[in-house]
Design a protein around this motif. Sequence first.
Motif, PDB file in Angstrom:
ATOM      1  N   LEU A 217       0.523  -1.139  -0.073  1.00 37.37           N
ATOM      2  CA  LEU A 217       0.067  -0.071   0.157  1.00 37.37           C
ATOM      3  C   LEU A 217       0.888   1.442   0.004  1.00 37.37           C
ATOM      4  CD1 LEU A 217      -2.652  -1.199   2.593  1.00 37.37           C
ATOM      5  CD2 LEU A 217      -3.044  -0.880   0.163  1.00 37.37           C
ATOM      6  N   ASP A 218       0.242   2.304  -0.527  1.00 35.40           N
ATOM      7  CA  ASP A 218       1.011   3.474  -0.387  1.00 35.40           C
ATOM      8  C   ASP A 218       0.985   4.116   0.982  1.00 35.40           C
ATOM      9  OD1 ASP A 218       2.108   5.731  -1.255  1.00 35.40           O
ATOM     10  OD2 ASP A 218       0.128   6.951  -1.740  1.00 35.40           O
ATOM     11  N   GLY A 219       2.164   4.657   1.639  1.00 34.67           N
ATOM     12  CA  GLY A 219       2.192   4.817   2.880  1.00 34.67           C
ATOM     13  C   GLY A 219       2.908   3.582   3.613  1.00 34.67           C
ATOM     14  N   ALA A 220       2.870   2.489   3.173  1.00 39.73           N
ATOM     15  CA  ALA A 220       3.455   1.374   4.140  1.00 39.73           C
ATOM     16  C   ALA A 220       4.788   1.467   4.611  1.00 39.73           C
ATOM     17  CB  ALA A 220       3.424   0.201   3.353  1.00 39.73           C
ATOM     18  N   ALA A 221       5.694   2.256   3.650  1.00 43.96           N
ATOM     19  CA  ALA A 221       6.949   2.285   4.254  1.00 43.96           C
ATOM     20  C   ALA A 221       7.232   3.364   5.398  1.00 43.96           C
ATOM     21  CB  ALA A 221       7.897   2.752   3.062  1.00 43.96           C
ATOM     22  N   GLU A 222       6.361   4.522   5.393  1.00 42.31           N
ATOM     23  CA  GLU A 222       6.327   5.377   6.740  1.00 42.31           C
ATOM     24  C   GLU A 222       5.718   4.764   7.587  1.00 42.31           C
ATOM     25  OE1 GLU A 222       5.300   5.699   3.487  1.00 42.31           O
ATOM     26  OE2 GLU A 222       5.971   7.861   2.679  1.00 42.31           O
ATOM     27  N   GLY A 223       4.863   3.996   7.652  1.00 46.98           N
ATOM     28  CA  GLY A 223       4.099   3.150   8.744  1.00 46.98           C
ATOM     29  C   GLY A 223       5.256   2.158   9.510  1.00 46.98           C
ATOM     30  N   ILE A 224       5.833   1.204   8.524  1.00 48.76           N
ATOM     31  CA  ILE A 224       6.916   0.432   8.894  1.00 48.76           C
ATOM     32  C   ILE A 224       8.270   1.171   9.709  1.00 48.76           C
ATOM     33  CG2 ILE A 224       8.510  -1.404   8.480  1.00 48.76           C
ATOM     34  CD1 ILE A 224       6.403  -2.235   6.108  1.00 48.76           C
ATOM     35  N   TYR A 225       8.417   2.324   9.071  1.00 45.90           N
ATOM     36  CA  TYR A 225       9.600   3.088   9.731  1.00 45.90           C
ATOM     37  C   TYR A 225       9.132   3.508  11.025  1.00 45.90           C
ATOM     38  CZ  TYR A 225      12.901   6.901  10.442  1.00 45.90           C
ATOM     39  OH  TYR A 225      13.663   7.526  10.993  1.00 45.90           O
ATOM     40  N   PHE A 226       7.833   3.917  11.169  1.00 46.62           N
ATOM     41  CA  PHE A 226       7.325   4.505  12.424  1.00 46.62           C
ATOM     42  C   PHE A 226       7.481   3.506  13.593  1.00 46.62           C
ATOM     43  CE2 PHE A 226       4.114   5.868  15.313  1.00 46.62           C
ATOM     44  CZ  PHE A 226       4.308   7.318  15.326  1.00 46.62           C
ATOM     45  N   TYR A 227       7.056   2.212  12.912  1.00 48.59           N
ATOM     46  CA  TYR A 227       7.169   1.023  14.011  1.00 48.59           C
ATOM     47  C   TYR A 227       8.375   0.600  14.411  1.00 48.59           C
ATOM     48  CZ  TYR A 227       6.539  -4.067  14.830  1.00 48.59           C
ATOM     49  OH  TYR A 227       6.818  -5.433  15.369  1.00 48.59           O
TER      50      TYR A 227
END
Length: 553
Positions: A217-227
């Motif tokens: 999904l678009d934005g998944a990388a930012e979410g995983i980085y945040f995690y």
Amino acid sequence: RQKWGKRFDFLLSIVGMTVGLGNIWRFPYLCYKNGGGAFLIPYILSVISIGFPLLFLETSFGQYVGQGMTKAWGMVPLMKGIGLANLMITWYANSLYGVVLAWAACYFVKSFSLILPWTTCSNIWNSDNCVELSHTSVNLSTNNATTPIGNYILKESPGLEHMGGVRWELFCYLIGLWIVAYFCIFKGIKWSTKVVYVTSTLPLVMLVVVLVRGVTLDGAAEGIYFYLNPNMTKLGEPQVWMDAVTQVYYSYGGSGVLVTLASYNKFNHDIYRDSILISLVNSGTSFISGFAVFSTLGFMAKQQNISIEEVAESGPGLVFIIYPQALSMIPHPHIWSALFFLMIIFLGFDCLFVFQECLVVSIMDMFPIWYSFKWGREAIQAMFVLLIVGMATPMVTEVNYLLKISKFVFEYFKKMWSETLCRCYLTPGGIYVFLLLNEYGGAGWCVFFIGTCEFIGLAWIYGVDRYYKHVKEMLPHISATWIKYCWKYVGPSFSMGVLVYWLTLYKPLEYKSTVYPVWAQVLGWCLGLSSCLWIPVFAVVELARSSGGIKQV
């Protein structure tokens, strides 16, 4: 007494029990809140020093004595009360799992609707400030905007004191799920294991599918980085270490269920190997689920043009409010919603099956005469189902029955039968009852207290060297003397430290800035004491019976 039919029956049953909802809705949130990747350091250390030793202690103990949690502790008479304490916690916990299953089943069925009900603002539960989500950016932080999902399932009333109506739809789901559960487990483990082979493996497959979709999904990388973004300075905060130990406790043991399940093993079953495998699957699932959760949350945050902090939360809110919203924004939302909530149902059923079996066999071990009755197991099973449904009913209503119950007690002698009795289960804030029972009855300080007593009972009172000899009787090939130090020193020290820390920093329970009233706090402490008090009470009784003092107990 029944025994496991195949080698993997025990392994899959334990995996199904330990890999539960906490892996999905609690661990990812704790990881991001406590320093991202840095949180893995205290978590892994806690698994090695507390989680695995406690898991192996309970399973080896149950396998050695060959009895359920209520009778097994007869080997350590001074700690007999641990069995009943575990029985109470298991009862409370299974009431909670039934409620979660009812919530998830409702979402699952609604996922087949032509329009997902939590995607539109035309529902009776929506407020005037409702804003429909779409693939366009929607900032909910302005004008007090709310999402369509609102109070769809959780029905968050202003507090415990506010009245409301019955959620008959959820009540029917609760009844239906328990009927299904009864016929899956009423014949014991030889019957239930056939179901567990499906319910313990399919959730892992579904999790992988949700993960694969999430990371694309678009934005998944930012979410995983945040995690996972490591913040090493967090390691200096005591709360981070407490959260790690707490998460390990909730997912690795301390409830006595492992003792009962291991009692069905053959005496020489390689419980050490299974404990290692269970630990790897349990912690591995927690870690992987974080990618599935935060990749989807990253997508949701980007679509709404808000920060991930505004959508990330823990507990029921993540699964039943935030995640459905995120899934509704993905192409083909019906499919992904159905798949996700089917996974939640299977995860819940695993725990429910195991806990219910442990409740039944523990009572039958206490009163062996039930084994001689043709329908003894089925009768005990039905009795516990009725008790649990009765306890769970208020949590699937809009309201809390506890206020009405307390009023009914005071009015009982004035009016024997009245509308108060008829409506004692139909009062506001079901989510408040759920959290009250979860924080005080099924988890919280009582779990740490019981776990500490287990370590002390076997490692100090019974004797760690003496107990390790029993382990060697079952498993002569293993060499794990290091675990004796965890049982005797590390485990009880950390457990007692977390217990003291929890009690020292205790704050009145609250939910979304709503502080529970004093009478609810008192009720919560009574729930916790209803399990923990059995331990000192039985210890005093045993000491009173012994003529030779504590050494003769």
